[in-house]
Scaffold this motif. Sequence first.
Motif, short mmCIF file in Angstrom:
data_model
loop_
_atom_site.label_atom_id
_atom_site.label_comp_id
_atom_site.label_asym_id
_atom_site.label_seq_id
_atom_site.Cartn_x
_atom_site.Cartn_y
_atom_site.Cartn_z
N TRP A 186 55.85 24.08 46.40
CA TRP A 186 55.12 22.76 47.11
C TRP A 186 54.98 21.54 46.42
N THR B 109 56.35 18.16 47.54
CA THR B 109 55.97 17.10 47.84
C THR B 109 56.19 15.80 47.24
N THR C 4 52.06 13.32 52.92
CA THR C 4 51.31 14.18 51.78
C THR C 4 50.07 14.69 52.62
N PHE C 5 49.83 14.01 53.62
CA PHE C 5 48.33 14.31 54.40
C PHE C 5 48.61 14.59 55.66
N ILE D 292 48.81 16.90 58.89
CA ILE D 292 48.22 18.13 59.49
C ILE D 292 49.22 18.72 60.73
N PRO D 293 49.90 19.73 60.91
CA PRO D 293 49.66 20.80 59.61
C PRO D 293 50.65 20.41 58.71
N PRO D 294 50.52 20.91 57.56
CA PRO D 294 51.43 20.59 56.30
C PRO D 294 52.72 21.18 56.30
N TRP E 41 56.46 22.12 54.83
CA TRP E 41 57.31 22.30 53.60
C TRP E 41 58.40 21.60 53.69
N TRP F 255 49.55 11.91 45.68
CA TRP F 255 50.13 13.37 45.50
C TRP F 255 51.60 13.43 45.31
#
Lengths: 277, 303
Positions: free
Chosen positions: A29, A33, A41-42, A44-46, A48, A241
Motif C-alpha cells: 500500500w 501510494t 490518494t483519497f 473511494i473505493p481505494p 491498489w 500521503w
Amino acid sequence: MKTKKVTRNIGYYIILALFSLMVLIPVLWMVSTAFKPEVETFTIPPRWIPENPTLDSFRNIRTAYPFFTQLKNSFIVVVGSTIITVIFACFSGYGVTRFKFKGRKQFMSFLLVTQMFPSIMVLVPFYTILNKLNLINTYWGLIVVYVSMSIAFATWMITSFFKSIPISLDEAAIIDGCTRFQVFWKIVLPLTIPGLVSICIYCFINGWNEYMFASTFVTTEEMKTITVGIAELSGQYKILWNDMMAASLVASVPLVVLFVFLQKYFISGMTAGAVKN
Amino acid sequence: MDIEKGESMRLFKYRTTNVNRMGYSFILPNLIVMLILITYPVFRGLYISLFNTNLINKWKFVGFNNYTDVLFNSEFYSSVWITLKFTFFVVLGHFIIGFILSHILNKNIKGITLFRAILIMPWLIPESVLAMVFKWLFNPVYGLVNHLLMKLSIISEPLSWLGDGKYAFFIAVMVCIWKGFPMIMMMILAGLQSIPKTLYEAGQIDGASNWQKFIYITIPSIKHILATALILDTVWWFKHYTIVWVLTQGGPGSATSLISIDIYKTNFEYFKFGKGSATAILVFFICFAIGKIYERVFKANED
C-alpha cells in the motif's frame, strides 16, 4: 512417507504465505501510494493500482522538502553512533569474558537493568544535559543519545558471542608473544565478525528509526533527521500521503539494502551469540 | 559462567595482579558512557521527582508528595492495568507468531530466504511511519480496511476503528504485534539453529513423538534465549510509546492510555515534570519486578 512430507511442506508454505501477505499489505500500500497523484490518494473505493501513476512525489521530496539534507543528517548521526557503540561494546565484551574481576557480574546485570528505564524518563534530563553542553541541534548531541540507547543490548549480544570463542586461543597467542590488545584485535575480533555485523545492524536500525529523541533535541530545520522529517509531512489539516509514502520508501532503502546484503551474517551472528548464557 | 572454570584459570594464575586491572580497562569506556548517559539522567529524573517544578524557575521541594499523589490516584492503576493488558497480548502475539514462523524458517525448504526477507520487513519500517500508515488503513472514510471488509461483506457499513474504544485497543495491539514479531522470530530462530541435530536423531531412535521432541529437546535447549527474549520484549513493550501515541494519542477516552503516554502528557501537556518523573520511576520498578518474576520462574524450572 514422501507424500506426507509434501503435504506438510504445502502446509508450511500456506502459513508462510499468509503471514507474508499480512506483512506485505501495508508495505505494498505504501509503494502503490507513492506512485499516485495527490487526488487519487483519497478516492473511494481505494485503488491498489494507481490510475495515473506518476513520479511527482519522488520529485517533490527532492525539491519541496529538505529531504536529502535530512537523509544526510540521519546517516551521519546513525553511522557515528553505531561505530562508537560497536567499539565500546566489543571492548567490554572482551573484557567481561576474558578477565575475572570484581563487579563483572554486576556489570552484566546493570546492562539488563538499564533496559527497564522508560526512555521518556530520561528525555527531560537529557535535554538539560545537552543544553548545558551546547549540544542541542548538533550531530554530536544525537550521536551521544543514540549511543546510550543501543549500547546496553549491543554489549549484551556481543558478550554472549565472545563467550563462544575458546580462551585457549588467547592463551596460545599470548605464549607466542602477542600483547593483550593484539590478541583482541588480531585474533578474537576477526572471529566475531558475524556478531559484529548483527550488532551493527541492530544499532543502525535502532538509530535510523528513532523518533522521540530526534524530535525533541533538534529544533532547526536543517538538522532534522529523516523520521522527524517524514512525520512532519503530516500537516495539521492535510496529509500528503503520496509524498509521505515516497519519502518513507526512500528512507527505507538504506535499511533494506543493508539487511539484504548482511542477513546471512545477522542470523549466524545471532545464532552463535545466543547459545550460551 | 563457563569461563571461570578450567583452562582459563591457568592463564589468570601467572598474571593475576594485572588481570583485574586489565579487565577494568576493557570495560571502562563502556562503563563511563553508561554512567554519564544512563545513570546520571536517571538520578537526575529521581531528583526532579522530588520537586514541584516547571524546570525553569519553579523548584519547590515536595519530598515524596509526587509519589503519593500518583499512588493515591486511581488513574495510575487504570493505566498500569491497560498497559499490562496491552503488553500481555502483544508479547503473547510475538511469541506465538515467532514460534510458528521460526519453526518453519528453520526447515530446509525452497525459497526460505525470500520469506525470511519479507517477514523481517516490519522491523525495518520506522515506528512513526508505520503508525501513520495503519492510521490511514483504518481511516473510517477512505481507509482500505473498511473497504476490504465491506467488499467481503464481513461488515455492512464503515466502522470508526480508532474512534471506538473497543476496537482502538485491539488495533493498537495488532499493530504492535505486527511491528515486533520479527525480533522475537529472529531470536528464537537463532536459538533453534544452535540445537545440535544429533539430539533430535537420538530422540527419534528413542521413539519420541514430534510433540515430545518439542517439549523435551527444543524448549530446554533454547530456554536461556527464551528467558532473555521474554524479559526484554515485555519490558520494551511495557514502556512502549511511539506507535500508540501516533495511532490514538491514548484515546478514545482512556482506552489506549498506556503508562508512557500518561507520563508524556503529564510532562509536556500539563508541565508537571515532578509528577511525570515520579511515575516514570514507578514504571521502572514495575519493569524491574517483572524481570525478577521471570527470572524466578525460569530458575525454578532449572532442574
